[in-house]
Scaffold this motif. Structure first.
Motif, PDB file in Angstrom:
ATOM      1  N   VAL A  22       1.014  -1.271  -0.051  1.00 37.78           N
ATOM      2  CA  VAL A  22      -0.095   0.063  -0.043  1.00 37.78           C
ATOM      3  C   VAL A  22       0.813   1.292   0.227  1.00 37.78           C
ATOM      4  CG1 VAL A  22      -1.785   1.389   1.503  1.00 37.78           C
ATOM      5  CG2 VAL A  22      -1.839  -1.118   1.117  1.00 37.78           C
ATOM      6  N   ARG A  23       1.832   1.127   0.883  1.00 43.48           N
ATOM      7  CA  ARG A  23       2.591   2.461   0.986  1.00 43.48           C
ATOM      8  C   ARG A  23       3.673   2.544  -0.413  1.00 43.48           C
ATOM      9  NH1 ARG A  23       4.079   0.503   6.299  1.00 43.48           N
ATOM     10  NH2 ARG A  23       2.913   1.381   7.630  1.00 43.48           N
ATOM     11  N   ALA A  24       3.873   1.500  -0.993  1.00 38.67           N
ATOM     12  CA  ALA A  24       4.570   1.633  -2.298  1.00 38.67           C
ATOM     13  C   ALA A  24       3.557   2.287  -3.563  1.00 38.67           C
ATOM     14  CB  ALA A  24       4.964   0.257  -2.584  1.00 38.67           C
ATOM     15  N   GLY A  25       2.299   2.403  -3.349  1.00 40.16           N
ATOM     16  CA  GLY A  25       1.491   2.970  -4.052  1.00 40.16           C
ATOM     17  C   GLY A  25       0.699   2.120  -5.119  1.00 40.16           C
ATOM     18  N   ARG A  26       1.084   0.779  -4.881  1.00 38.69           N
ATOM     19  CA  ARG A  26       0.495  -0.207  -5.927  1.00 38.69           C
ATOM     20  C   ARG A  26      -0.891  -0.543  -5.597  1.00 38.69           C
ATOM     21  NH1 ARG A  26       5.288  -4.651  -5.184  1.00 38.69           N
ATOM     22  NH2 ARG A  26       3.886  -5.888  -6.687  1.00 38.69           N
ATOM     23  N   VAL A  27      -1.650  -0.125  -4.687  1.00 38.67           N
ATOM     24  CA  VAL A  27      -2.911  -0.544  -4.335  1.00 38.67           C
ATOM     25  C   VAL A  27      -4.105   0.756  -4.553  1.00 38.67           C
ATOM     26  CG1 VAL A  27      -4.480  -1.172  -2.317  1.00 38.67           C
ATOM     27  CG2 VAL A  27      -2.074  -1.957  -2.723  1.00 38.67           C
ATOM     28  N   ALA A  28      -5.009   0.393  -5.444  1.00 41.05           N
ATOM     29  CA  ALA A  28      -6.125   1.233  -5.548  1.00 41.05           C
ATOM     30  C   ALA A  28      -7.600   0.851  -4.983  1.00 41.05           C
ATOM     31  CB  ALA A  28      -6.215   1.460  -7.002  1.00 41.05           C
ATOM     32  N   VAL A  29      -8.333   1.761  -4.646  1.00 42.15           N
ATOM     33  CA  VAL A  29      -9.667   1.373  -4.008  1.00 42.15           C
ATOM     34  C   VAL A  29     -10.526   2.231  -4.996  1.00 42.15           C
ATOM     35  CG1 VAL A  29     -11.515   1.417  -2.246  1.00 42.15           C
ATOM     36  CG2 VAL A  29      -8.818   1.027  -1.837  1.00 42.15           C
ATOM     37  N   GLY A  30     -11.346   1.438  -5.721  1.00 41.89           N
ATOM     38  CA  GLY A  30     -12.420   2.124  -6.736  1.00 41.89           C
ATOM     39  C   GLY A  30     -11.821   3.100  -7.762  1.00 41.89           C
ATOM     40  N   GLY A  31     -10.459   2.306  -8.137  1.00 44.20           N
ATOM     41  CA  GLY A  31      -9.636   3.013  -9.156  1.00 44.20           C
ATOM     42  C   GLY A  31      -8.635   3.967  -8.631  1.00 44.20           C
ATOM     43  N   VAL A  32      -8.791   4.624  -7.401  1.00 42.83           N
ATOM     44  CA  VAL A  32      -8.227   5.553  -6.826  1.00 42.83           C
ATOM     45  C   VAL A  32      -6.916   5.018  -5.999  1.00 42.83           C
ATOM     46  CG1 VAL A  32      -8.119   7.668  -5.427  1.00 42.83           C
ATOM     47  CG2 VAL A  32     -10.172   7.102  -6.711  1.00 42.83           C
ATOM     48  N   PRO A  33      -5.638   5.357  -6.352  1.00 40.44           N
ATOM     49  CA  PRO A  33      -4.587   4.651  -5.502  1.00 40.44           C
ATOM     50  C   PRO A  33      -4.633   5.319  -4.065  1.00 40.44           C
ATOM     51  CG  PRO A  33      -3.739   5.985  -7.496  1.00 40.44           C
ATOM     52  CD  PRO A  33      -5.136   6.194  -7.584  1.00 40.44           C
ATOM     53  N   VAL A  34      -4.471   4.423  -3.251  1.00 39.47           N
ATOM     54  CA  VAL A  34      -4.445   4.704  -1.622  1.00 39.47           C
ATOM     55  C   VAL A  34      -3.024   4.368  -0.961  1.00 39.47           C
ATOM     56  CG1 VAL A  34      -5.386   4.166   0.466  1.00 39.47           C
ATOM     57  CG2 VAL A  34      -7.043   4.427  -1.596  1.00 39.47           C
ATOM     58  N   THR A  35      -2.443   5.199  -0.109  1.00 35.31           N
ATOM     59  CA  THR A  35      -1.339   4.801   0.387  1.00 35.31           C
ATOM     60  C   THR A  35      -1.205   4.598   1.931  1.00 35.31           C
ATOM     61  OG1 THR A  35      -0.643   7.223   0.230  1.00 35.31           O
ATOM     62  CG2 THR A  35       0.235   5.990  -1.631  1.00 35.31           C
ATOM     63  N   ASP A  36      -2.423   4.590   2.258  1.00 32.13           N
ATOM     64  CA  ASP A  36      -2.386   4.516   3.815  1.00 32.13           C
ATOM     65  C   ASP A  36      -3.120   3.133   4.280  1.00 32.13           C
ATOM     66  OD1 ASP A  36      -2.987   4.689   6.546  1.00 32.13           O
ATOM     67  OD2 ASP A  36      -5.013   6.159   6.515  1.00 32.13           O
TER      68      ASP A  36
END
Ligand code: URA
Length: 247
Positions: A22-36
């Motif tokens: 997640v911190r690396a910016g590889r995860v998105a929720v509803g198409g929006v990247p999430v880093t938390d």
């Protein structure tokens, strides 16, 4: 639930490794990247890792219920009448495996696993279901039993051969592998003995046992496996359908 936990329960990575993803910016929720990693997500959120969907694994649950008379075996009723689902206190959304008539009592299964429900109810898997029927116009003679065993001509076609035994002068046990609407009632009526009371006592490998009307129990994984084996892979020729037949 926290995003990192969601990813871990989806089997993507351990909780700690999921936090890094997640911190690396590889995860998105509803198409929006999430880093938390603590970002809150629900089961219905579309979560992706490097663009690939991730879904939390759901635990499979199966309950056996002794359905009382008057309770509907639908998931819900628009008129607020009691349903089999409303009798079970479960953390997940359950669906009945097939149906019993409102006035039929006995064993009904409920699960959150749609595929299992399909395999247990689709006629091509021929899972046997046993009913105990109290019949009008006793005594039930051998000729009636023979007719039930051989198959009865109903308006929607002849029934497949059934296993039938006489319990007493007015009570029989009958095992069928089809699941047509009011099938047992129509079969017995056709041989001259309308059903006065009907109870399902067995479904595949599972017996009603000591469950009292309204009581239920969650099946162990071993019991679910045995049930599932009653609809073996060899019979999986059935076309997949999202609507399971009645019972
Ligand atoms: N056959 C019937 O006629 N009714 C049921 O509820 C189940 C099987």
């Amino acid at each position: 639930m926290r995003l990192a936990k969601f990813l871990a329960s989806a089997g993507v990575a351990s909780r700690r490794a999921a936090e890094e993803l997640v911190r690396a910016g590889r995860v998105a929720v509803g198409g929006v990247p999430v880093t938390d990693p603590a970002h809150s997500v629900g089961e219905s959120d579309a979560v992706t890792v490097d663009g690939a969907p991730a879904r939390p694994e759901r635990e499979r649950v199966v309950y056996a219920l002794n359905k009382p008379a008057g309770v509907l075996s639908t998931a819900r009723d628009t008129h607020g009448r009691p349903t089999v689902v409303s009798l079970i206190d479960a953390a997940v959304r359950l669906y009945p495996v097939g149906r019993l008539d409102a006035d039929t009592t006995g064993l009904i299964l409920l699960t959150n696993d749609g595929q299992l429900a399909h395999r247990l109810t689709h006629p091509s898997f021929r899972v046997p279901k046993t009913y105990r029927a109290l019949l009008a116009r006793p005594p039930v003679r051998e000729a009636a039993l023979r007719a039930l065993r051989a198959g009865v001509a109903l308006e929607d076609g002849p029934t497949a051969p059934a296993r039938v035994s006489r319990v007493s002068a007015d009570t029989i046990e009958l095992t069928i592998t089809e699941g047509r609407k009011r099938q047992v009632r129509r079969m017995c009526e056709a041989v001259g003995h309308p059903v006065r009371q009907l109870e399902r006592v067995k479904f595949g490998t599972l017996s009603l046992g000591a469950l009292k009307p309204g009581q239920y129990r969650r099946l162990s994984e071993a019991a679910v496996e045995r049930l599932s084996a009653a609809a073996p892979a060899a019979r999986r020729g059935a076309r997949s359908s999202s609507r399971a037949p009645r019972r």
